[in-house]
Design a protein around this motif. Structure first.
Motif, PDB file in Angstrom:
ATOM      1  N   PRO A  33      16.831  50.539  17.003  1.00  0.00           N
ATOM      2  CA  PRO A  33      17.594  51.387  17.920  1.00  0.00           C
ATOM      3  C   PRO A  33      19.057  51.571  17.530  1.00  0.00           C
ATOM      4  O   PRO A  33      19.596  52.688  17.649  1.00  0.00           O
ATOM      5  CB  PRO A  33      17.452  50.659  19.260  1.00  0.00           C
ATOM      6  CG  PRO A  33      16.110  49.997  19.166  1.00  0.00           C
ATOM      7  CD  PRO A  33      15.989  49.569  17.731  1.00  0.00           C
ATOM      8  N   ALA A  34      19.716  50.517  17.044  1.00  0.00           N
ATOM      9  CA  ALA A  34      21.125  50.646  16.662  1.00  0.00           C
ATOM     10  C   ALA A  34      21.305  51.666  15.545  1.00  0.00           C
ATOM     11  O   ALA A  34      22.313  52.396  15.509  1.00  0.00           O
ATOM     12  CB  ALA A  34      21.675  49.289  16.228  1.00  0.00           C
ATOM     13  N   VAL A  35      20.341  51.736  14.627  1.00  0.00           N
ATOM     14  CA  VAL A  35      20.401  52.674  13.508  1.00  0.00           C
ATOM     15  C   VAL A  35      20.206  54.109  13.989  1.00  0.00           C
ATOM     16  O   VAL A  35      20.931  55.024  13.603  1.00  0.00           O
ATOM     17  CB  VAL A  35      19.333  52.289  12.462  1.00  0.00           C
ATOM     18  CG1 VAL A  35      19.065  53.424  11.497  1.00  0.00           C
ATOM     19  CG2 VAL A  35      19.764  51.041  11.710  1.00  0.00           C
ATOM     20  N   VAL A  36      19.204  54.308  14.847  1.00  0.00           N
ATOM     21  CA  VAL A  36      18.948  55.650  15.385  1.00  0.00           C
ATOM     22  C   VAL A  36      20.121  56.102  16.241  1.00  0.00           C
ATOM     23  O   VAL A  36      20.545  57.266  16.180  1.00  0.00           O
ATOM     24  CB  VAL A  36      17.636  55.657  16.192  1.00  0.00           C
ATOM     25  CG1 VAL A  36      17.401  57.021  16.827  1.00  0.00           C
ATOM     26  CG2 VAL A  36      16.459  55.277  15.294  1.00  0.00           C
ATOM     27  N   GLN A  37      20.656  55.198  17.022  1.00  0.00           N
ATOM     28  CA  GLN A  37      21.776  55.550  17.894  1.00  0.00           C
ATOM     29  C   GLN A  37      23.020  55.911  17.079  1.00  0.00           C
ATOM     30  O   GLN A  37      23.799  56.789  17.482  1.00  0.00           O
ATOM     31  CB  GLN A  37      22.084  54.402  18.845  1.00  0.00           C
ATOM     32  CG  GLN A  37      22.948  54.812  20.028  1.00  0.00           C
ATOM     33  CD  GLN A  37      22.979  53.748  21.096  1.00  0.00           C
ATOM     34  OE1 GLN A  37      22.997  52.554  20.792  1.00  0.00           O
ATOM     35  NE2 GLN A  37      22.979  54.156  22.353  1.00  0.00           N
ATOM     36  N   ALA A  38      23.207  55.284  15.932  1.00  0.00           N
ATOM     37  CA  ALA A  38      24.356  55.616  15.086  1.00  0.00           C
ATOM     38  C   ALA A  38      24.272  57.055  14.592  1.00  0.00           C
ATOM     39  O   ALA A  38      25.284  57.774  14.558  1.00  0.00           O
ATOM     40  CB  ALA A  38      24.434  54.650  13.905  1.00  0.00           C
ATOM     41  N   ALA A  39      23.078  57.504  14.198  1.00  0.00           N
ATOM     42  CA  ALA A  39      22.901  58.891  13.779  1.00  0.00           C
ATOM     43  C   ALA A  39      23.095  59.836  14.959  1.00  0.00           C
ATOM     44  O   ALA A  39      23.705  60.910  14.824  1.00  0.00           O
ATOM     45  CB  ALA A  39      21.518  59.079  13.167  1.00  0.00           C
ATOM     46  N   TYR A  40      22.586  59.436  16.111  1.00  0.00           N
ATOM     47  CA  TYR A  40      22.759  60.229  17.336  1.00  0.00           C
ATOM     48  C   TYR A  40      24.236  60.451  17.636  1.00  0.00           C
ATOM     49  O   TYR A  40      24.666  61.570  17.972  1.00  0.00           O
ATOM     50  CB  TYR A  40      22.061  59.507  18.486  1.00  0.00           C
ATOM     51  CG  TYR A  40      22.536  59.901  19.868  1.00  0.00           C
ATOM     52  CD1 TYR A  40      22.094  61.069  20.477  1.00  0.00           C
ATOM     53  CD2 TYR A  40      23.428  59.087  20.565  1.00  0.00           C
ATOM     54  CE1 TYR A  40      22.528  61.423  21.749  1.00  0.00           C
ATOM     55  CE2 TYR A  40      23.863  59.426  21.834  1.00  0.00           C
ATOM     56  CZ  TYR A  40      23.412  60.600  22.416  1.00  0.00           C
ATOM     57  OH  TYR A  40      23.849  60.948  23.673  1.00  0.00           O
ATOM     58  N   ARG A  41      25.036  59.409  17.508  1.00  0.00           N
ATOM     59  CA  ARG A  41      26.462  59.538  17.808  1.00  0.00           C
ATOM     60  C   ARG A  41      27.160  60.486  16.834  1.00  0.00           C
ATOM     61  O   ARG A  41      28.126  61.162  17.199  1.00  0.00           O
ATOM     62  CB  ARG A  41      27.130  58.158  17.780  1.00  0.00           C
ATOM     63  CG  ARG A  41      26.790  57.289  18.990  1.00  0.00           C
ATOM     64  CD  ARG A  41      27.742  56.116  19.102  1.00  0.00           C
ATOM     65  NE  ARG A  41      27.625  55.222  17.945  1.00  0.00           N
ATOM     66  CZ  ARG A  41      26.845  54.155  17.920  1.00  0.00           C
ATOM     67  NH1 ARG A  41      26.095  53.838  18.970  1.00  0.00           N
ATOM     68  NH2 ARG A  41      26.801  53.387  16.836  1.00  0.00           N
ATOM     69  N   ARG A  42      26.690  60.544  15.599  1.00  0.00           N
ATOM     70  CA  ARG A  42      27.295  61.421  14.609  1.00  0.00           C
ATOM     71  C   ARG A  42      26.938  62.897  14.814  1.00  0.00           C
ATOM     72  O   ARG A  42      27.651  63.779  14.340  1.00  0.00           O
ATOM     73  CB  ARG A  42      26.845  61.018  13.198  1.00  0.00           C
ATOM     74  CG  ARG A  42      27.528  59.778  12.647  1.00  0.00           C
ATOM     75  CD  ARG A  42      26.981  59.473  11.266  1.00  0.00           C
ATOM     76  NE  ARG A  42      27.683  58.375  10.622  1.00  0.00           N
ATOM     77  CZ  ARG A  42      28.727  58.514   9.819  1.00  0.00           C
ATOM     78  NH1 ARG A  42      29.204  59.730   9.561  1.00  0.00           N
ATOM     79  NH2 ARG A  42      29.304  57.468   9.266  1.00  0.00           N
ATOM     80  N   TRP A  43      25.817  63.153  15.469  1.00  0.00           N
ATOM     81  CA  TRP A  43      25.292  64.523  15.544  1.00  0.00           C
ATOM     82  C   TRP A  43      26.280  65.453  16.249  1.00  0.00           C
ATOM     83  O   TRP A  43      26.809  65.134  17.307  1.00  0.00           O
ATOM     84  CB  TRP A  43      23.947  64.528  16.273  1.00  0.00           C
ATOM     85  CG  TRP A  43      23.219  65.828  16.178  1.00  0.00           C
ATOM     86  CD1 TRP A  43      23.110  66.790  17.133  1.00  0.00           C
ATOM     87  CD2 TRP A  43      22.476  66.311  15.053  1.00  0.00           C
ATOM     88  NE1 TRP A  43      22.350  67.836  16.686  1.00  0.00           N
ATOM     89  CE2 TRP A  43      21.953  67.563  15.396  1.00  0.00           C
ATOM     90  CE3 TRP A  43      22.215  65.785  13.781  1.00  0.00           C
ATOM     91  CZ2 TRP A  43      21.183  68.326  14.513  1.00  0.00           C
ATOM     92  CZ3 TRP A  43      21.452  66.536  12.896  1.00  0.00           C
ATOM     93  CH2 TRP A  43      20.935  67.786  13.271  1.00  0.00           C
ATOM     94  N   GLY A  44      26.490  66.659  15.671  1.00  0.00           N
ATOM     95  CA  GLY A  44      27.488  67.571  16.203  1.00  0.00           C
ATOM     96  C   GLY A  44      27.003  68.496  17.291  1.00  0.00           C
ATOM     97  O   GLY A  44      27.813  69.032  18.058  1.00  0.00           O
ATOM     98  N   GLY A  45      25.698  68.718  17.383  1.00  0.00           N
ATOM     99  CA  GLY A  45      25.166  69.654  18.367  1.00  0.00           C
ATOM    100  C   GLY A  45      24.755  68.973  19.659  1.00  0.00           C
ATOM    101  O   GLY A  45      24.952  67.763  19.838  1.00  0.00           O
ATOM    102  N   PRO A  46      24.170  69.745  20.595  1.00  0.00           N
ATOM    103  CA  PRO A  46      23.643  69.151  21.831  1.00  0.00           C
ATOM    104  C   PRO A  46      22.606  68.090  21.478  1.00  0.00           C
ATOM    105  O   PRO A  46      21.801  68.282  20.563  1.00  0.00           O
ATOM    106  CB  PRO A  46      22.995  70.339  22.553  1.00  0.00           C
ATOM    107  CG  PRO A  46      23.600  71.548  21.924  1.00  0.00           C
ATOM    108  CD  PRO A  46      23.926  71.198  20.518  1.00  0.00           C
ATOM    109  N   LYS A  47      22.595  66.967  22.183  1.00  0.00           N
ATOM    110  CA  LYS A  47      21.744  65.868  21.741  1.00  0.00           C
ATOM    111  C   LYS A  47      21.309  64.999  22.906  1.00  0.00           C
ATOM    112  O   LYS A  47      21.940  64.964  23.962  1.00  0.00           O
ATOM    113  CB  LYS A  47      22.487  65.016  20.720  1.00  0.00           C
ATOM    114  CG  LYS A  47      23.825  64.474  21.225  1.00  0.00           C
ATOM    115  CD  LYS A  47      24.649  63.887  20.098  1.00  0.00           C
ATOM    116  CE  LYS A  47      26.024  63.444  20.581  1.00  0.00           C
ATOM    117  NZ  LYS A  47      26.845  62.920  19.466  1.00  0.00           N
TER     118      LYS A  47
END
Length: 357
Positions: A294-308
């Motif tokens: 989860p920490a890895v997936v959440q890190a990518a989520y935080r970087r994402w620039g669009g609606p998420k």
């Protein structure tokens, strides 16, 4: 023991091994849940398999492209047990679903003179545009909604950057865009599996009938056997697994060694590019996932620039369990479906808008 006896014993063992492989390959074989299989040529001489599951109710747009993970094939989404076929689940919601077999996987075939070695960059450069063009040819749709698992999710995150006009939104299931906390994976990748990877498919079929009785500890990185029904796991081993390509392994080894997500030549940093993406994205994690915690997936989520949106499935969910876990059809699939519905439109409405335009 005399030499003739040794030779005879070796022959008997070889014959028994071949019979074991042939019998269980036949006994556990299940066809993908699909309406048709398209053959998709690439520019460099490969032919890819693209399974299609047509909408069962009023159609919606864009169509959905589903992309499998490393060492898997399209049965990740068109699993032979229909309850676990995500493509069929989405088709019942109105989506025209296309499940891709990357080169070297499933129904893909190598043509004369086509490359024998490839990596993730090859998938992005050759396989992805071929699949997108094939979907446009049969549906008329310029864009797709991308659903990827593991490596397929990483490919989707990169495709959103490389082909932004072709990807309308993405569901990233267990996407390991970071490699800073997976200590067990770091140790495992030191072995590289370059030689063993060539026999992954054969080994999986040989071990399929024994599954449930023996499960190596390292396999927990990819699947929580306690959360997968034994008949489903056996059929996954016999139908859904493929060989590990050396070039792909080499690129993942670089990711893990450097904690990076980049092109092999280092010229494109896909992780940094996440911040420039504008597509709506759903990031899905599993609590017991050893490849993409989860920490890895959440890190990518935080970087994402669009609606998420970020969703984590707790309790017993592991990496592959997001697709084949006991409760996945009732718990995971509806979350994917509702996200796609929210970012799609009825096909009839789309046609009307085009006529007005």
């Amino acid at each position: 023991m005399s030499l003739p006896a040794v030779i005879a014993a070796a022959g008997i063992l070889l014959a028994a091994t071949l019979l074991h492989y042939a019998f269980w390959s036949w006994r556990l074989a299940v066809p993908p849940v699909e309406d048709e299989l398209l053959s998709v040529p690439t520019r460099d001489g490969w032919t890819l398999g693209l399974g299609r599951c047509r909408p069962r109710v009023a159609a919606r747009l864009p169509p959905v492209l589903l992309v499998h993970g490393i060492a898997m094939n399209r049965q990740a989404f068109e699993f032979g047990v229909e309850r676990y076929a995500l493509a069929a689940h989405l088709a019942r919601a109105g989506f025209d679903c296309f499940s891709l077999d990357h080169r070297g996987h499933g129904a893909s075939r190598r043509g004369p003179g086509a490359p024998r070695r490839w990596n993730l960059d090859t998938y992005l450069r050759e396989d992805v545009p071929a699949a997108l063009d094939a979907i446009r040819a049969v549906t008329g749709a310029e864009q797709v909604l991308w659903v990827g698992h593991s490596q397929g999710a990483l490919m989707g995150l990169a495709a959103c950057q490389r082909y932004p006009e072709r990807v309308a939104g993405i569901v990233a299931l267990g996407a390991p865009a970071h490699f800073d906390v997976q200590e067990r994976l770091k140790k495992l990748v030191l072995l590289r599996f370059t030689v063993l990877g060539r026999f992954t498919r054969v080994a999986a079929r040989m071990l399929a009938p024994l599954s449930g009785h023996w499960h190596p500890a390292w396999a927990d990185l990819a699947i929580n056997m306690r959360n997968v029904e034994r008949p489903v796991y056996r059929r996954l081993l016999a139908n859904g697994l493929e060989n590990l390509e050396a070039g792909v392994l080499e690129q993942f080894a670089a990711f893990i060694r450097e904690d990076s997500f980049r092109s092999m030549d280092g010229e494109v940093d896909y992780r940094a590019g996440l911040e420039r993406c504008a597509q709506p994205a759903l990031f899905v994690a599993a609590e017991r996932d050893g490849l993409a915690p989860p920490a890895v997936v959440q890190a990518a989520y935080r970087r994402w620039g669009g609606p998420k949106r970020y969703v984590v499935f707790e309790r017993d969910y592991g990496h592959t369990d997001l697709l084949l876990g006991r409760g996945a059809p009732e718990q995971v699939f509806p979350v994917v479906r509702e996200f796609l519905l929210a970012h799609s439109r009825p096909a009839g409405l789309a046609a009307a808008l085009e006529e007005r335009g």
